[in-house]
Design a protein around this motif. Structure first.
Motif, short mmCIF file in Angstrom:
data_model
loop_
_atom_site.label_atom_id
_atom_site.label_comp_id
_atom_site.label_asym_id
_atom_site.label_seq_id
_atom_site.Cartn_x
_atom_site.Cartn_y
_atom_site.Cartn_z
N UNK A 230 0.83 -1.21 0.00
CA UNK A 230 0.00 0.00 0.00
C UNK A 230 0.87 1.26 0.00
N UNK A 231 2.01 1.20 0.64
CA UNK A 231 2.92 2.36 0.65
C UNK A 231 3.40 2.67 -0.76
N UNK A 232 3.68 1.63 -1.56
CA UNK A 232 4.14 1.85 -2.93
C UNK A 232 3.06 2.50 -3.79
N UNK A 233 1.80 2.35 -3.41
CA UNK A 233 0.72 2.98 -4.16
C UNK A 233 0.78 4.51 -4.08
N UNK B 281 -0.02 6.09 -7.48
CA UNK B 281 -1.36 6.64 -7.65
C UNK B 281 -1.55 8.07 -7.14
N UNK B 282 -0.64 8.54 -6.29
CA UNK B 282 -0.89 9.83 -5.65
C UNK B 282 0.12 10.92 -6.00
N UNK B 283 1.17 10.57 -6.69
CA UNK B 283 2.18 11.54 -7.10
C UNK B 283 2.16 11.62 -8.63
N UNK C 7 7.06 15.86 2.34
CA UNK C 7 6.20 16.01 3.51
C UNK C 7 4.86 15.31 3.29
N UNK C 8 4.29 15.41 2.09
CA UNK C 8 3.05 14.74 1.75
C UNK C 8 3.21 13.22 1.89
N UNK C 9 4.33 12.69 1.41
CA UNK C 9 4.56 11.25 1.48
C UNK C 9 4.59 10.78 2.93
N UNK C 10 5.26 11.52 3.81
CA UNK C 10 5.31 11.14 5.22
C UNK C 10 3.90 11.11 5.81
N UNK C 11 3.09 12.12 5.50
CA UNK C 11 1.71 12.16 5.99
C UNK C 11 0.90 10.97 5.49
N UNK C 12 1.02 10.67 4.19
CA UNK C 12 0.26 9.54 3.62
C UNK C 12 0.75 8.21 4.17
N UNK C 13 2.07 8.07 4.36
CA UNK C 13 2.59 6.84 4.95
C UNK C 13 2.02 6.64 6.35
N UNK C 14 1.96 7.70 7.12
CA UNK C 14 1.40 7.61 8.47
C UNK C 14 -0.06 7.16 8.41
N UNK C 15 -0.86 7.74 7.49
CA UNK C 15 -2.26 7.34 7.32
C UNK C 15 -2.37 5.85 6.99
N UNK D 296 -4.72 -0.83 12.32
CA UNK D 296 -6.04 -0.83 12.96
C UNK D 296 -6.97 -1.84 12.30
N UNK D 297 -6.92 -1.93 10.98
CA UNK D 297 -7.75 -2.88 10.23
C UNK D 297 -7.54 -4.31 10.74
N UNK D 298 -6.30 -4.64 11.10
CA UNK D 298 -5.98 -5.98 11.57
C UNK D 298 -5.85 -6.06 13.10
N UNK D 299 -6.48 -5.08 13.80
CA UNK D 299 -6.52 -5.02 15.27
C UNK D 299 -5.14 -4.92 15.91
N UNK D 300 -4.31 -4.18 15.24
CA UNK D 300 -2.97 -3.95 15.77
C UNK D 300 -2.72 -2.47 15.92
N UNK D 301 -1.50 -2.14 16.24
CA UNK D 301 -1.10 -0.74 16.38
C UNK D 301 0.18 -0.54 15.60
N UNK D 302 0.34 0.65 15.07
CA UNK D 302 1.55 0.99 14.34
C UNK D 302 1.87 2.45 14.56
N UNK D 303 3.13 2.75 14.45
CA UNK D 303 3.58 4.12 14.65
C UNK D 303 4.67 4.42 13.62
N UNK D 304 4.55 5.55 12.96
CA UNK D 304 5.58 6.01 12.02
C UNK D 304 6.48 6.98 12.78
N UNK D 305 7.75 6.67 12.83
CA UNK D 305 8.72 7.53 13.50
C UNK D 305 9.73 8.01 12.46
N UNK D 306 9.80 9.31 12.30
CA UNK D 306 10.77 9.90 11.38
C UNK D 306 12.07 10.13 12.15
#
Length: 172
Positions: free
Chosen positions: A2-5, A9-11, A52-60, A67-77
């Motif tokens: 999904x990150x590669x998308x 798809x977005x750039x 900056x946009x990529x970092x925001x989208x990666x975090x999303x 969350x979809x798979x009942x887990x937690x994740x955190x993006x740390x720059x």
């Protein structure tokens, strides 16, 4: 995937962007689901706002997927540098015959890029060797088999000294 998308798809297709997940570590046994997984990578773009946009989208994507798979994740720059920009006026002061200009900056992840937003700067790349010179040379810079031709270092020192002299001459 999904990150590669983001790049697919977005750039805008004419906007150079690279997202690399180069490290993926999780677990110690092949039959046990790990409690934690760490993924590390790099983002490279020629435009600061696109990065900056990529970092925001990666975090999303990361937080939503977890969350979809009942887990937690955190993006740390961990660290970030802006895209590299060169000052064309400064390049011409050094001398057009001494420098081959690469218009548009570069995607290298260089701390030097931070300076270029504060003071006029010029990032100079020296030839590091080719396969035609020696079979050891010619691997890409971030390849485990890279070997640099260090014989170019005196030339690099001379280019830096000449650049400083020309700048002082033109900016009394």
């Amino acid at each position: 995937s999904a990150i590669q998308e983001i790049t697919n798809r977005e750039i805008v297709a004419t906007q150079p962007v690279v997202i690399t997940i180069g490290k993926f570590v999780g677990g110690d046994a092949p039959n046990i689901i790990p409690g934690e997984v760490v993924m590390e990578g790099t983002i490279r773009a020629l435009d600061k706002e696109v990065g900056e946009f990529i970092v925001e989208r990666m975090n999303d994507i990361i937080t939503s997927t977890a969350k979809l798979f009942r887990g937690e994740a955190q993006l740390i720059e961990l660290s970030s540098v802006p895209p590299l920009t060169n000052d064309d006026k400064l390049a011409h002061e050094v001398g057009e015959k001494a420098v081959v200009l690469f218009n548009g900056g570069g995607m290298g992840s260089e701390d030097f890029a931070s300076y270029s937003y504060e003071v006029p700067s010029l990032y100079i790349m020296l030839g590091a060797g080719s396969k035609q010179e020696n079979d050891l040379f010619g691997a890409p810079m971030h390849n485990q088999h890279v070997v640099f031709n260090e014989d170019i270092l005196p030339t690099g020192a001379a280019v830096h000294a000449y650049s400083a002299i020309m700048w002082l001459k033109n900016n009394k």
